[in-house]
Design a protein around this motif. Structure first.
Motif, PDB file in Angstrom:
ATOM      1  N   GLU A 146       0.827  -1.203   0.000  1.00  0.00           N
ATOM      2  CA  GLU A 146       0.000   0.000   0.000  1.00  0.00           C
ATOM      3  C   GLU A 146       0.864   1.257   0.000  1.00  0.00           C
ATOM      4  OE1 GLU A 146      -1.712  -2.710   3.270  1.00  0.00           O
ATOM      5  OE2 GLU A 146       0.116  -2.557   2.069  1.00  0.00           O
ATOM      6  N   ARG A 147       1.913   1.249   0.819  1.00  0.00           N
ATOM      7  CA  ARG A 147       2.773   2.436   0.911  1.00  0.00           C
ATOM      8  C   ARG A 147       3.462   2.726  -0.420  1.00  0.00           C
ATOM      9  NH1 ARG A 147       4.245   4.082   6.262  1.00  0.00           N
ATOM     10  NH2 ARG A 147       3.313   2.759   7.864  1.00  0.00           N
ATOM     11  N   GLU A 148       3.930   1.687  -1.089  1.00  0.00           N
ATOM     12  CA  GLU A 148       4.585   1.887  -2.383  1.00  0.00           C
ATOM     13  C   GLU A 148       3.588   2.393  -3.417  1.00  0.00           C
ATOM     14  OE1 GLU A 148       7.989  -1.605  -1.720  1.00  0.00           O
ATOM     15  OE2 GLU A 148       6.195  -2.013  -2.921  1.00  0.00           O
ATOM     16  N   HIS A 177       2.943   6.042  -2.646  1.00  0.00           N
ATOM     17  CA  HIS A 177       4.112   6.815  -3.072  1.00  0.00           C
ATOM     18  C   HIS A 177       4.060   7.091  -4.575  1.00  0.00           C
ATOM     19  CE1 HIS A 177       8.306   8.180  -3.063  1.00  0.00           C
ATOM     20  NE2 HIS A 177       8.495   7.406  -4.127  1.00  0.00           N
ATOM     21  N   LYS A 221      -1.658   8.538   6.534  1.00  0.00           N
ATOM     22  CA  LYS A 221      -0.757   7.520   7.075  1.00  0.00           C
ATOM     23  C   LYS A 221      -0.010   6.723   6.005  1.00  0.00           C
ATOM     24  CE  LYS A 221      -3.647   7.027  11.197  1.00  0.00           C
ATOM     25  NZ  LYS A 221      -2.828   7.911  12.050  1.00  0.00           N
ATOM     26  N   GLY A 222       0.185   7.339   4.847  1.00  0.00           N
ATOM     27  CA  GLY A 222       0.952   6.706   3.785  1.00  0.00           C
ATOM     28  C   GLY A 222       0.257   5.554   3.099  1.00  0.00           C
ATOM     29  N   LYS A 223      -1.062   5.355   3.368  1.00  0.00           N
ATOM     30  CA  LYS A 223      -1.734   4.169   2.848  1.00  0.00           C
ATOM     31  C   LYS A 223      -3.042   4.455   2.119  1.00  0.00           C
ATOM     32  CE  LYS A 223      -0.036   1.226   6.601  1.00  0.00           C
ATOM     33  NZ  LYS A 223      -0.448   0.327   7.707  1.00  0.00           N
ATOM     34  N   ASP A 237      -7.140   1.521   1.903  1.00  0.00           N
ATOM     35  CA  ASP A 237      -6.405   0.391   2.444  1.00  0.00           C
ATOM     36  C   ASP A 237      -7.413  -0.574   3.084  1.00  0.00           C
ATOM     37  OD1 ASP A 237      -4.379  -1.213   3.549  1.00  0.00           O
ATOM     38  OD2 ASP A 237      -4.089   0.108   5.264  1.00  0.00           O
TER      39      ASP A 237
END
Length: 485
Positions: A51-53, A56, A85-87, A315
């Motif tokens: 999810e973070r990638e 990004h 939260k980056g997701k 997410d």
């Protein structure tokens, strides 16, 4: 007398009576555009395995396209986004009509079934070091054995540093694996039910094999070799010690830092074209990153909209959309409150929501050529015939489903037919055999029209899912037409 769905005579579905995407997009220019999109999609799948990638990638694409990131509640400008939260990502582009007149929303999810590491994962036994795991989402456990795996994720340290980790994707990297039982010793296993034959607690990842170097001789030993400890004699911790030393040398992390880590085991290696004609795409995470990629591409390619465009990438869909970054959270509402304040002060949120139209952008399961008996062909989709409307999901009597209203279905039919985009209408498997859930019902609670709509995926939830190059292209054009309506 045989049942109708058991007859040997094939009943043609509406899809088989219509044109496939390959027939619709037959010109050299369209085929070139299709191929170009597929190449970019393969690069996206190969890069975005968590999810973070994924977030990004989305953040970089939006920033390059001129969207302003607004983390603090002020949606200044006509093209904005916010990351949680980056997701999870909320994206909006202002339309010509006031927000109170509605919006067009495409919502997809960026999480994918995988193998997560436990918070106390590392141990040594039987001459190897291994990692304890807990699977995430609906995997078929046997598919993850005896295949190369990569580790992706982050480690958060006590000083606030967040260390990204990716091991196993570069050609020079080592990979990891969960060993499988050899057939010579699997006689009892093969007699078990599939659900019982593969235990989740035995999905342990091999991470090391060689022991750490013994300590150097001490002065007290007067040049003689220092006496080995019991651990060194039997190798009780020496392999684990070496693994920890390697992690510390490369990432500056210690064993205690794994308590605050988020590390995922995913299939190693890039996505690939499949078939001699390269008409299929194989890779990990196409459910639901196929919809993330096509919706993002559609948004960036769409003209100035009539209605406000909203794209949401959530997410946690694979585990019920729970948590602060899932579709059950209030993140969407919070963002909409700020959007109304910035773009249409005084508008009632309830009116804005009820006037919205949404697509729950999630993938569908086409007829599997080797398991056709699990589908009811008159109401099934076929790979390569366009993205699929699923009027309802849920299971056994439509329990837990969003059941789209016929007026909205008719509106969408007219929209896509007018845009020349092929589409299909299907359900997920035969009654009482299939079922599933999406984010659709979490949007429906606001009173807006919503339906599930996305490309077909064979081998769904496996480490190597399959899609049609043509369906990916058609899905992007469908989302573009919807966002532009």
């Amino acid at each position: 007398m045989s049942e109708p769905n058991e007859t040997k005579t094939e009943t043609p579905s509406l899809a088989t009576q219509a044109k496939s995407c390959w027939e619709t997009y037959a010109s050299p220019e369209e085929r070139a555009a299709m191929r170009d999109l597929a190449g970019r999609y393969i690069a996206f799948l190969s890069t975005c395995k968590t999810e973070r990638e994924t977030v990004h990638y989305v953040r970089a694409a939006l920033t390059e396209a001129g969207f302003a990131e607004c983390p603090d509640g002020d949606f200044a400008g006509d093209a904005v986004f916010r990351v949680l939260k980056g997701k999870t990502v909320f994206v909006a582009r202002k339309g010509k009509t006031p927000l109170r007149e509605g919006f067009r929303l495409v919502g997809a999810h960026g999480d994918t079934p995988r193998i997560d590491l436990k918070q106390h994962p590392l141990y040594q036994d039987c001459g190897v070091a291994q990692l304890k795991t807990h699977y995430y989402g609906g995997i078929r456990k046997h598919q993850w054995l005896a295949r190369p795996l990569a580790l992706h994720g982050v480690v958060a340290k006590k000083d606030g540093t967040v260390v990204p980790v990716t091991i196993g994707e570069d050609a020079a990297d080592p990979v990891f694996a969960i060993p499988d039982l050899l057939p010579h010793l699997a006689y009892r296993q093969v007699e078990q039910k599939l659900a019982d034959a593969f235990e989740a607690e035995k999905l342990n990842i091999l991470i090391g094999h060689s022991p750490a170097d013994p300590p150097a001789a001490t002065e007290e030993a007067e040049g003689a070799a220092a006496a080995p400890t019991d651990a060194a004699k039997n190798g009780k911790d020496a392999i684990k010690t070496k693994v920890l030393a390697l992690l510390h040398d490369k990432y500056g992390i210690g064993e205690a830092d794994l308590y605050s880590a988020e590390l995922q085991a995913v299939p190693a290696g890039p996505a690939r074209f499949v078939g001699l004609d390269e008409a299929l795409i194989g890779g990990y995470g196409q459910d639901d990153r196929a919809c993330v990629f096509t919706a993002l591409t559609a948004l960036l390619a769409a003209p100035q909209p009539e209605h406000t465009q909203i794209v949401l990438f959530w997410d946690k869909e694979e585990i019920g959309s729970e948590g602060s970054t899932g579709a059950k959270s209030r993140f969407f509402e919070y963002c909409l409150d700020d959007l109304i304040e910035a773009w249409d002060p005084g508008a009632r949120k309830s009116r804005v929501l009820a006037a919205g139209k949404a697509l729950s952008a999630d993938v569908h399961a086409p007829i599997d050529p080797d398991h056709q008996d699990l589908h009811e062909k008159l109401n099934s989709s076929i790979l390569g015939f366009g993205p699929v409307f699923c009027k309802f999901t849920g299971h056994r009597g439509k329990v837990g489903a969003n059941d789209a209203h016929p007026e909205y279905v008719a509106w969408l039919r007219n929209l896509l037919d007018g845009a020349g985009v092929p589409w299909q209408m299907a359900e997920l498997g035969r009654v009482d055999l299939g079922g599933g859930g999406t984010v659709a019902k979490f949007l429906a609670v606001y009173g807006m029209d919503v339906i599930d709509f996305g490309p077909s995926v064979l081998s769904m939830h496996s480490p190597f899912e399959l899609t049609s190059v043509a369906d990916i292209y058609a899905a992007m054009l469908a989302y573009k037409a919807f966002l532009s309506s």
